[in-house]
Design an enzyme around this catalytic site. Structure first.
Site, PDB file in Angstrom:
ATOM      1  N   ASP A   1      41.496  52.461  27.322  1.00 14.62           N
ATOM      2  CA  ASP A   1      41.543  52.393  25.855  1.00 14.62           C
ATOM      3  C   ASP A   1      41.539  53.757  25.162  1.00 14.62           C
ATOM      4  O   ASP A   1      42.235  53.933  24.159  1.00 14.62           O
ATOM      5  CB  ASP A   1      40.402  51.527  25.316  1.00 14.62           C
ATOM      6  CG  ASP A   1      40.629  50.046  25.574  1.00 14.62           C
ATOM      7  OD1 ASP A   1      41.694  49.665  26.120  1.00 14.62           O
ATOM      8  OD2 ASP A   1      39.725  49.247  25.234  1.00 14.62           O
TER       9      ASP A   1
ATOM     10  N   ASN B   1      32.720  43.441  29.062  1.00 13.18           N
ATOM     11  CA  ASN B   1      33.601  43.845  27.966  1.00 13.18           C
ATOM     12  C   ASN B   1      34.692  42.800  27.730  1.00 13.18           C
ATOM     13  O   ASN B   1      35.001  42.453  26.590  1.00 13.18           O
ATOM     14  CB  ASN B   1      34.235  45.205  28.266  1.00 13.18           C
ATOM     15  CG  ASN B   1      33.225  46.329  28.233  1.00 13.18           C
ATOM     16  OD1 ASN B   1      32.523  46.520  27.260  1.00 13.18           O
ATOM     17  ND2 ASN B   1      33.138  47.069  29.326  1.00 13.18           N
ATOM     18  N   LYS B   2      35.279  42.302  28.814  1.00 10.52           N
ATOM     19  CA  LYS B   2      36.305  41.257  28.674  1.00 10.52           C
ATOM     20  C   LYS B   2      35.702  39.986  28.092  1.00 10.52           C
ATOM     21  O   LYS B   2      36.298  39.346  27.220  1.00 10.52           O
ATOM     22  CB  LYS B   2      36.931  40.934  30.037  1.00 10.52           C
ATOM     23  CG  LYS B   2      37.919  41.942  30.547  1.00 10.52           C
ATOM     24  CD  LYS B   2      38.532  41.418  31.842  1.00 10.52           C
ATOM     25  CE  LYS B   2      39.502  42.408  32.439  1.00 10.52           C
ATOM     26  NZ  LYS B   2      40.122  41.872  33.675  1.00 10.52           N
TER      27      LYS B   2
ATOM     28  N   THR C   1      35.557  36.192  35.440  1.00 11.02           N
ATOM     29  CA  THR C   1      35.285  37.626  35.404  1.00 11.02           C
ATOM     30  C   THR C   1      33.784  37.845  35.280  1.00 11.02           C
ATOM     31  O   THR C   1      33.065  36.974  34.800  1.00 11.02           O
ATOM     32  CB  THR C   1      36.009  38.318  34.231  1.00 11.02           C
ATOM     33  OG1 THR C   1      35.851  39.733  34.347  1.00 11.02           O
ATOM     34  CG2 THR C   1      35.468  37.865  32.887  1.00 11.02           C
TER      35      THR C   1
ATOM     36  N   PHE D   1      37.168  49.947  26.631  1.00  4.32           N
ATOM     37  CA  PHE D   1      36.886  50.225  28.039  1.00  4.32           C
ATOM     38  C   PHE D   1      38.199  50.517  28.755  1.00  4.32           C
ATOM     39  O   PHE D   1      39.276  50.403  28.184  1.00  4.32           O
ATOM     40  CB  PHE D   1      36.149  49.050  28.684  1.00  4.32           C
ATOM     41  CG  PHE D   1      36.897  47.742  28.663  1.00  4.32           C
ATOM     42  CD1 PHE D   1      37.599  47.318  29.777  1.00  4.32           C
ATOM     43  CD2 PHE D   1      36.908  46.943  27.528  1.00  4.32           C
ATOM     44  CE1 PHE D   1      38.301  46.116  29.757  1.00  4.32           C
ATOM     45  CE2 PHE D   1      37.603  45.740  27.506  1.00  4.32           C
ATOM     46  CZ  PHE D   1      38.301  45.327  28.621  1.00  4.32           C
TER      47      PHE D   1
ATOM     48  N   ASP E   1      44.536  38.974  34.644  1.00  4.37           N
ATOM     49  CA  ASP E   1      44.727  40.258  35.295  1.00  4.37           C
ATOM     50  C   ASP E   1      45.520  41.092  34.313  1.00  4.37           C
ATOM     51  O   ASP E   1      46.396  40.580  33.600  1.00  4.37           O
ATOM     52  CB  ASP E   1      45.436  40.150  36.640  1.00  4.37           C
ATOM     53  CG  ASP E   1      45.218  41.404  37.488  1.00  4.37           C
ATOM     54  OD1 ASP E   1      44.057  41.867  37.564  1.00  4.37           O
ATOM     55  OD2 ASP E   1      46.183  41.930  38.056  1.00  4.37           O
TER      56      ASP E   1
END
Length: 190
Positions: A151, A11-12, A7, A148, A68
Site C-alpha cells: 500500500d 487487516n483483510k 484468512t 498493509f 488471493d
C-alpha cells in the site's frame, strides 16, 4: 447466514468487515479452529483463491470464501503477481517486498501496475469467483502509514495518494479487494 473468510490476516478481515452486510456473520479461520497454513501451491492468483476455499470446505465443512491478491507490475512482466506476499522471501515481510520491488524498478521507465484480487465463494456446494482490479502505478518512495502490504508504494490511477495515505472507506470504494467483495455481496443479496 454465516460465512468463513479463509484468512487470518486481521487487516483483510477489517477491510472486508466494513463491506459485508450485517446479516452475514463473518468468521475467521481462528473462529473455526483452523490454525494451520492453508496451502497456496497454484501458479495463478485464481488458482490459489480456489485452493484455499476448497481446503476450508473440504477440511472444515463451512461455506466460505477465500481471496488471493497479487500486485502485477507491467515492466516486470506481471511480477510479483502470485508471489507478491513472498516476493523477497519466505519471511513474507512487506518492507522487504517493497524494497526489492523499488530496487527492480530503478532502471525501468514504466511504473504501471495493478492490484488483482480473486475471491472464490463456496456456498451450498457450488463455487463462484469474483475478480477486482485496481490500476495505478508504483511510486518512487513509500508514503503513508495506513493499509498493509504494498500500500505505501501503490498510487491508484486518478489519485495523488497511495493506498497507505487513504482512509479505509476510500480504499474500499476504489480498491481491488473492495471491488471483488462488492461483487460477492451483490451475489449474496440476489
Amino acid at each position: 447466514m454465516q460465512l468463513v473468510f479463509a484468512t487470518n490476516n486481521l487487516n483483510k478481515i477489517k477491510e472486508v468487515q466494513e463491506l459485508i452486510p450485517d446479516h452475514i456473520k463473518l468468521l475467521s479461520l481462528n473462529d473455526i479452529g483452523c490454525f494451520e497454513d492453508i496451502p497456496e501451491t497454484q501458479n495463478t492468483i485464481e488458482g490459489n483463491s480456489i485452493e484455499k476455499a476448497n481446503y476450508v470446505k473440504t477440511h472444515y465443512g463451512y461455506d466460505c470464501f477465500a481471496d488471493d491478491t497479487g500486485l502485477e507490475v507491467e515492466a516486470l512482466n506481471g511480477a510479483p503477481g502470485v508471489y507478491s506476499a513472498r516476493y523477497a522471501g519466505e519471511q513474507r515481510d512487506a518492507n522487504d517486498n517493497m524494497n526489492k520491488l523499488l530496487t527492480e524498478l530503478n532502471t525501468k521507465t514504466s511504473r504501471n501496475a495493478q492490484f488483482k484480487t480473486v475471491i472464490t465463494l463456496q456456498l451450498n456446494n457450488k463455487q463462484h469467483t469474483f475478480t477486482g482490479i485496481c490500476e495505478g502505478e508504483i511510486t518512487h518512495v513509500k508514503k503513508g502509514k495506513l493499509g498493509f502490504g504494498y500500500d505505501p508504494i501503490f498510487k491508484p490511477k486518478g489519485y495523488q495518494l497511495t493506498f497507505a495515505e487513504m482512509d479505509l472507506t476510500l480504499k474500499n470504494r476504489i480498491g481491488h479487494r473492495g471491488k471483488a467483495i462488492l461483487q460477492l455481496v451483490n451475489f449474496l443479496n440476489s
